[in-house]
Enzyme design. Sequence first.
Site, PDB file in Angstrom:
ATOM      1  N   LYS A 120       0.842  -1.204   0.000  1.00  0.00           N
ATOM      2  CA  LYS A 120       0.000   0.000   0.000  1.00  0.00           C
ATOM      3  C   LYS A 120       0.876   1.253   0.000  1.00  0.00           C
ATOM      4  CE  LYS A 120      -3.713  -2.671   1.976  1.00  0.00           C
ATOM      5  NZ  LYS A 120      -4.362  -3.244   3.149  1.00  0.00           N
TER       6      LYS A 120
ATOM      7  N   GLN B  61      -4.620  -1.795   9.451  1.00  0.00           N
ATOM      8  CA  GLN B  61      -4.452  -3.083   8.769  1.00  0.00           C
ATOM      9  C   GLN B  61      -5.148  -4.203   9.558  1.00  0.00           C
ATOM     10  OE1 GLN B  61      -3.122  -3.704   5.666  1.00  0.00           O
ATOM     11  NE2 GLN B  61      -3.850  -5.787   5.993  1.00  0.00           N
TER      12      GLN B  61
ATOM     13  N   ASP C  10     -10.678   3.090   3.783  1.00  0.00           N
ATOM     14  CA  ASP C  10     -10.734   1.631   3.623  1.00  0.00           C
ATOM     15  C   ASP C  10     -12.178   1.137   3.835  1.00  0.00           C
ATOM     16  OD1 ASP C  10      -9.336  -0.721   3.025  1.00  0.00           O
ATOM     17  OD2 ASP C  10      -9.054  -1.243   5.126  1.00  0.00           O
TER      18      ASP C  10
END
Length: 283
Positions: free
Chosen positions: A55, A99, A122
């Site tokens: 990322k 994450q 996200d």
Amino acid sequence: MNTPLILDGKTLAANIEKDLKVRVQRIKDITNETPVLATIIVGNDPASVTYVKMKGNACTRVGMKSLKIEMPEETSTEELIEKIRELNRDKNVHGILLQHPVPGHIDEMACFNEIDLLKDVDGVNTNTFGRMTMQLDSFKCATPYSIMTILKHYNIQIEGKDVVVIGRSPILGKPVAMMLLNENATVTICHSKTKDLEDIVKRADIVVAAVGKPKFVKAEWIKEGCVLVDAGYNQGNVGDIDLENAIEKCSAYTPVPGGVGPMTINCLISQTVESAERKLGLI
Ligand code: NAP
């Protein structure tokens, strides 16, 4: 012999990146600011370390900055929440990625729900899910958004189709089912307590596999002409569908690797650019 269409997420992501690069440069030219994605990783899970690195690399490719925050395995829920609040307040941060998965003792959902909706690039906050489901303005959960982007790009018809989603996780199965429903598919969501999974899959025009078990979906379960979307990514570069054997029956499929994965990162980056554009009044 049947030649199925390859739903190539890697090439699509590379093409979209070209446009993102231009948008990032425009932000820099007009405002002198650079979009920043903050990535938080808790612990040292090797797969997570790799994903965060990928990322970060994608940010660099489009000219964005990534701010990497590494927290120790023993971090508490409260400490993680405090870090998220700090990033919410930070005017230089446009997107926040926590994450998944965090270590088991942490309340992951409580942490996801602390992320400011305007920085939830996200798409993991419960309110983001609710707004997306009700078709209100919101960011979208990245992996489901990736799947929908791929299907739309390759003109796969969704409306009226029987779609079977295997998996109901908050970051994948559930949101992708809602997105497909919003596109007028008839959606069946299967999970570990589903009876007669094989028979249900056999009726599907589109199968979305999000199980986390290598080659779980068997070729014998697949209807002739079915579209296969394999969101799974397991050790040894294999997905959740036995693609090797199912390919000859399907009309289109996402390869593993090179399908859903690269587009997921692309959707995350794209939503961070959008967040920066919104904050700076450019859209
Ligand atoms: P997860 O949280 O472990 O969820 C797995 C789901 O599969 C659960 O809903 C579970 O049902 C269901 N399931 C497990 N065994 C089953 C069975 N025997 N029959 C039917 N359903 C079963 O996993 P996840 O985070 O959604 O991830 C799923 C896969 O996608 C993994 O391979 C992961 O690596 C991959 N992934 C890829 C990306 C990407 O960008 N490509 C991103 C995220 C995840 P219950 O709810 O009943 O337990």
